[in-house]
Scaffold this motif. Sequence first.
Motif, PDB file in Angstrom:
ATOM      1  N   TRP A   1      39.448 -66.557 -35.776  1.00 26.09           N
ATOM      2  CA  TRP A   1      40.984 -66.124 -35.646  1.00 26.09           C
ATOM      3  C   TRP A   1      42.002 -67.291 -36.447  1.00 26.09           C
ATOM      4  O   TRP A   1      42.887 -66.832 -36.543  1.00 26.09           O
ATOM      5  CB  TRP A   1      40.505 -67.401 -34.558  1.00 26.09           C
ATOM      6  CG  TRP A   1      41.495 -67.682 -33.399  1.00 26.09           C
ATOM      7  CD1 TRP A   1      43.194 -68.514 -33.190  1.00 26.09           C
ATOM      8  CD2 TRP A   1      42.010 -66.494 -32.540  1.00 26.09           C
ATOM      9  NE1 TRP A   1      43.994 -68.298 -32.429  1.00 26.09           N
ATOM     10  CE2 TRP A   1      43.332 -67.489 -31.973  1.00 26.09           C
ATOM     11  CE3 TRP A   1      41.564 -65.315 -31.959  1.00 26.09           C
ATOM     12  CZ2 TRP A   1      43.903 -66.018 -30.629  1.00 26.09           C
ATOM     13  CZ3 TRP A   1      42.076 -64.510 -30.903  1.00 26.09           C
ATOM     14  CH2 TRP A   1      42.901 -65.296 -30.824  1.00 26.09           C
ATOM     15  N   ARG A   2      41.110 -68.154 -37.028  1.00 27.94           N
ATOM     16  CA  ARG A   2      42.439 -69.076 -37.986  1.00 27.94           C
ATOM     17  C   ARG A   2      43.150 -68.256 -39.301  1.00 27.94           C
ATOM     18  O   ARG A   2      44.234 -67.700 -39.802  1.00 27.94           O
ATOM     19  CB  ARG A   2      41.571 -69.865 -38.632  1.00 27.94           C
ATOM     20  CG  ARG A   2      42.410 -71.369 -37.944  1.00 27.94           C
ATOM     21  CD  ARG A   2      41.915 -72.635 -38.531  1.00 27.94           C
ATOM     22  NE  ARG A   2      41.882 -72.563 -39.625  1.00 27.94           N
ATOM     23  CZ  ARG A   2      41.456 -73.449 -40.805  1.00 27.94           C
ATOM     24  NH1 ARG A   2      40.558 -74.285 -40.577  1.00 27.94           N
ATOM     25  NH2 ARG A   2      42.167 -74.229 -42.006  1.00 27.94           N
TER      26      ARG A   2
ATOM     27  N   TRP B   1      42.919 -64.699 -38.560  1.00 31.55           N
ATOM     28  CA  TRP B   1      43.397 -63.823 -38.152  1.00 31.55           C
ATOM     29  C   TRP B   1      44.644 -64.170 -37.771  1.00 31.55           C
ATOM     30  O   TRP B   1      45.881 -63.033 -38.054  1.00 31.55           O
ATOM     31  CB  TRP B   1      42.816 -62.849 -36.986  1.00 31.55           C
ATOM     32  CG  TRP B   1      43.707 -62.523 -36.156  1.00 31.55           C
ATOM     33  CD1 TRP B   1      44.054 -60.812 -36.227  1.00 31.55           C
ATOM     34  CD2 TRP B   1      44.942 -62.040 -35.116  1.00 31.55           C
ATOM     35  NE1 TRP B   1      45.131 -60.410 -34.654  1.00 31.55           N
ATOM     36  CE2 TRP B   1      45.313 -61.222 -34.431  1.00 31.55           C
ATOM     37  CE3 TRP B   1      44.428 -63.636 -34.064  1.00 31.55           C
ATOM     38  CZ2 TRP B   1      46.269 -61.540 -33.456  1.00 31.55           C
ATOM     39  CZ3 TRP B   1      45.344 -63.523 -32.882  1.00 31.55           C
ATOM     40  CH2 TRP B   1      46.152 -62.152 -32.771  1.00 31.55           C
ATOM     41  N   ARG B   2      44.812 -64.821 -37.407  1.00 31.18           N
ATOM     42  CA  ARG B   2      46.909 -65.778 -37.261  1.00 31.18           C
ATOM     43  C   ARG B   2      47.425 -66.376 -38.750  1.00 31.18           C
ATOM     44  O   ARG B   2      48.794 -65.765 -38.577  1.00 31.18           O
ATOM     45  CB  ARG B   2      46.837 -67.241 -36.311  1.00 31.18           C
ATOM     46  CG  ARG B   2      45.488 -67.512 -34.788  1.00 31.18           C
ATOM     47  CD  ARG B   2      47.018 -66.791 -33.701  1.00 31.18           C
ATOM     48  NE  ARG B   2      47.867 -67.845 -34.064  1.00 31.18           N
ATOM     49  CZ  ARG B   2      48.830 -67.643 -33.554  1.00 31.18           C
ATOM     50  NH1 ARG B   2      48.926 -66.426 -32.859  1.00 31.18           N
ATOM     51  NH2 ARG B   2      49.229 -68.284 -33.569  1.00 31.18           N
ATOM     52  N   ALA B   3      46.795 -66.196 -39.510  1.00 27.60           N
ATOM     53  CA  ALA B   3      47.209 -66.046 -40.953  1.00 27.60           C
ATOM     54  C   ALA B   3      47.129 -64.727 -41.599  1.00 27.60           C
ATOM     55  O   ALA B   3      48.593 -64.673 -42.224  1.00 27.60           O
ATOM     56  CB  ALA B   3      46.358 -66.617 -41.990  1.00 27.60           C
TER      57      ALA B   3
ATOM     58  N   GLY C   1      46.688 -61.394 -39.741  1.00 28.52           N
ATOM     59  CA  GLY C   1      46.746 -60.797 -39.388  1.00 28.52           C
ATOM     60  C   GLY C   1      46.075 -58.901 -39.457  1.00 28.52           C
ATOM     61  O   GLY C   1      46.246 -58.263 -38.457  1.00 28.52           O
TER      62      GLY C   1
ATOM     63  N   ARG D   1      43.297 -57.068 -37.560  1.00 25.71           N
ATOM     64  CA  ARG D   1      43.380 -56.799 -36.697  1.00 25.71           C
ATOM     65  C   ARG D   1      41.269 -57.181 -35.949  1.00 25.71           C
ATOM     66  O   ARG D   1      41.284 -56.964 -35.417  1.00 25.71           O
ATOM     67  CB  ARG D   1      43.935 -55.071 -36.146  1.00 25.71           C
ATOM     68  CG  ARG D   1      44.994 -55.394 -35.861  1.00 25.71           C
ATOM     69  CD  ARG D   1      45.483 -54.429 -35.415  1.00 25.71           C
ATOM     70  NE  ARG D   1      45.593 -53.228 -35.291  1.00 25.71           N
ATOM     71  CZ  ARG D   1      45.997 -52.058 -35.290  1.00 25.71           C
ATOM     72  NH1 ARG D   1      46.006 -51.828 -34.603  1.00 25.71           N
ATOM     73  NH2 ARG D   1      45.988 -51.005 -36.700  1.00 25.71           N
TER      74      ARG D   1
ATOM     75  N   PHE E   1      40.204 -60.141 -35.896  1.00 24.99           N
ATOM     76  CA  PHE E   1      40.757 -60.090 -34.312  1.00 24.99           C
ATOM     77  C   PHE E   1      39.474 -59.866 -33.400  1.00 24.99           C
ATOM     78  O   PHE E   1      38.863 -60.290 -32.610  1.00 24.99           O
ATOM     79  CB  PHE E   1      42.235 -59.685 -33.562  1.00 24.99           C
ATOM     80  CG  PHE E   1      41.891 -59.862 -31.997  1.00 24.99           C
ATOM     81  CD1 PHE E   1      42.251 -61.136 -31.614  1.00 24.99           C
ATOM     82  CD2 PHE E   1      41.766 -58.991 -30.982  1.00 24.99           C
ATOM     83  CE1 PHE E   1      42.909 -61.116 -30.165  1.00 24.99           C
ATOM     84  CE2 PHE E   1      42.031 -58.854 -30.056  1.00 24.99           C
ATOM     85  CZ  PHE E   1      42.701 -60.013 -29.586  1.00 24.99           C
TER      86      PHE E   1
ATOM     87  N   ALA F   1      36.610 -62.529 -33.758  1.00 23.98           N
ATOM     88  CA  ALA F   1      37.043 -63.245 -33.593  1.00 23.98           C
ATOM     89  C   ALA F   1      36.329 -63.426 -31.594  1.00 23.98           C
ATOM     90  O   ALA F   1      35.574 -64.031 -31.221  1.00 23.98           O
ATOM     91  CB  ALA F   1      38.533 -64.081 -33.663  1.00 23.98           C
TER      92      ALA F   1
END
Length: 86
Positions: free
Chosen positions: A21-22, A24-26, A28, A30, A33, A36
């Motif tokens: 998740w981290r 993906w947030r950093a 992007g 997919r 995502f 996760a």
Amino acid sequence: MAAVVYALCALTSLTCFVLLWRGWRAGGHRLLFWAALCFIGMTFNNFMLVADKVIYPTQIDLSSWRLWAALAAVLLLLFGLVWEEE
């Protein structure tokens, strides 16, 4: 001893979820995502395994719920893999 292994599996899948998740947030990406989401489903599956085998060994049978959670998690990852074909 089995309870320790079940709990460690749940914590490991939760750690994988947090790290994906981290990531993906950093970044992007997919696919991170979808991975996760798969691991949060596996975390839920493992926590139900702990509940089924350790907390309520004879009172409640959660095996079908565990299988549905695992199927949903794998289907999320499969969908992500197919969706991100490019």
